[in-house]
Design an enzyme around this catalytic site. Sequence first.
Site, short mmCIF file in Angstrom:
data_model
loop_
_atom_site.label_atom_id
_atom_site.label_comp_id
_atom_site.label_asym_id
_atom_site.label_seq_id
_atom_site.Cartn_x
_atom_site.Cartn_y
_atom_site.Cartn_z
N CYS A 50 0.50 0.84 -7.71
CA CYS A 50 -0.50 -0.15 -7.33
C CYS A 50 -1.91 0.32 -7.65
CB CYS A 50 -0.34 -0.35 -5.82
SG CYS A 50 -0.63 -2.00 -5.28
N ASP A 87 12.14 -5.28 7.23
CA ASP A 87 11.67 -3.91 6.93
C ASP A 87 10.26 -3.72 7.48
OD1 ASP A 87 11.95 -1.34 5.91
OD2 ASP A 87 11.28 -1.88 3.90
N GLY A 141 8.49 2.77 -3.94
CA GLY A 141 9.80 3.09 -4.44
C GLY A 141 9.96 2.70 -5.91
N PHE A 142 9.38 1.60 -6.31
CA PHE A 142 9.53 1.19 -7.71
C PHE A 142 8.26 0.61 -8.32
CE2 PHE A 142 10.19 -2.55 -5.31
CZ PHE A 142 10.06 -3.66 -6.13
N ALA A 143 7.22 0.56 -7.53
CA ALA A 143 5.97 -0.02 -8.05
C ALA A 143 4.83 0.97 -7.99
CB ALA A 143 5.62 -1.25 -7.22
N LYS A 179 -15.47 -11.07 -10.81
CA LYS A 179 -15.53 -9.78 -10.09
C LYS A 179 -14.70 -9.80 -8.80
CE LYS A 179 -18.85 -7.25 -12.36
NZ LYS A 179 -20.24 -7.38 -12.55
P1 ADP Z 1 7.23 -0.60 -3.22
O1 ADP Z 1 7.60 -2.05 -3.12
O2 ADP Z 1 7.60 0.02 -4.52
O3 ADP Z 1 7.66 0.21 -2.03
P2 ADP Z 1 4.62 -0.92 -2.06
O4 ADP Z 1 4.50 -2.37 -1.84
O5 ADP Z 1 4.95 -0.08 -0.86
O6 ADP Z 1 5.63 -0.60 -3.24
O7 ADP Z 1 3.27 -0.41 -2.71
C1 ADP Z 1 3.10 0.94 -3.09
C2 ADP Z 1 1.78 1.47 -2.54
O8 ADP Z 1 0.71 0.74 -3.09
C3 ADP Z 1 1.63 1.33 -1.04
O9 ADP Z 1 2.16 2.41 -0.33
C4 ADP Z 1 0.12 1.24 -0.89
O10 ADP Z 1 -0.44 2.53 -0.91
C5 ADP Z 1 -0.29 0.50 -2.13
N1 ADP Z 1 -0.43 -0.96 -1.89
C6 ADP Z 1 0.55 -1.91 -1.93
N2 ADP Z 1 0.06 -3.14 -1.70
C7 ADP Z 1 -1.27 -2.98 -1.50
C8 ADP Z 1 -2.36 -3.89 -1.21
N3 ADP Z 1 -2.16 -5.20 -1.09
N4 ADP Z 1 -3.60 -3.37 -1.08
C9 ADP Z 1 -3.80 -2.03 -1.20
N5 ADP Z 1 -2.84 -1.14 -1.47
C10 ADP Z 1 -1.58 -1.59 -1.62
#
Ligand code: ADP
Length: 333
Positions: free
Chosen positions: A63, A170, A59-61, A72
């Site tokens: 990754c 959630d 929604g706002f991030a 590494k």
């Molecule tokens: P938001 O808080 O904006 O909803 P999310 O936490 O859902 O963001 O992260 C966005 C996307 O990034 C997730 O749907 C997933 O695909 C990926 N993601 C988030 N955290 C991880 C993680 N720890 N490892 C791998 N992928 C991740």
Amino acid sequence: NAQRMPKPTEAKAKAAAQLKAAKDKEHPPPPPPEVVEPSSTDRPDGAVYHIGKLLGKGGFAICYSGQLLPSKQKFALKIVKSQMPSKMEQKFQTELQIHSKMRHRNIVQFFRAFSYVNCTFLALELCPNGSLMDMVKRRKGLTEPEVRFYAVQISGAIKYMHGKGIIHRDLKMGNIFLDHQMNAKIGDFGLAALVVTGRDMQTIRRTTLCGTPNYIAPEILEKGKKGHDHMVDIWSLGIIMFAMFTSKPPFQSSTTDEIYRRARERDYEWPSAEVSQKYISQEAKDLVATMLEDADQRPDPDAIVQHPFFTTGYMPSSVEITSKLREIPPEAD
Ligand code: ADP
């Protein structure tokens, strides 16, 4: 060949430009530098991360995978713009405060937060196998031993959070990520709440509306009657278990109002064996039914894992899960 393509009309071009502007506004741009160097005020050790592939957008991030040089060690780097609308800012601050205090093998480990070029970076444990939702959709539902494996892990994480006074609020398949060994890791604490307990240890119930329609417990919707407490997470686990078996949540409908009505009336049906092509035991159905009872009737995580669904059935080891769940059946897309 772009030249042979029909020219978009002006209206179309305008709409596309608007959509792009909206998208850019919604999501921070991918970080321009290949290497991210946390500023010296945040961490004096001069850690440098090499940004890898895009993992997903929320929604706002946004990754990315990231590697800390020179060790590494791999991470998930969750990036948000430092300046964001106040509602998002609040969600993000909650997430930072609560997530950073969690330490459990089935919760995405939070390592650190730092700022760099107008963005805040969270270094999180990398879960390279997507979410439980991706896997359940791909597999069109899991087997009983697989559901046991994940339900036990998620119950353990819920017990830990509740023991620390945290309600996640959630929990859903899209917020449960899979590590390199296919273990479940709860992530996204943006809607979590710390329950304040008074002198008489009575929970001060929270009344904010939160969660995702398909997974919301009915008591959250009953405005003015009573608030909701940690049992909302047990309701969500009931929904998750049903969805792990059948690949869709029990109250799935075309409108949110209809989802809520069906949830209130517990209007759901297990698919027949012919439709689902799989065996779902009476124990599994009984357990899910108790998790979808009124809040004070729902089992706590200890009672859940002592239910006959777990104690009388086969529980796979993580090795079996790892080798089996990685295989994508030929009929899947
Ligand atoms: P938001 O808080 O904006 O909803 P999310 O936490 O859902 O963001 O992260 C966005 C996307 O990034 C997730 O749907 C997933 O695909 C990926 N993601 C988030 N955290 C991880 C993680 N720890 N490892 C791998 N992928 C991740």
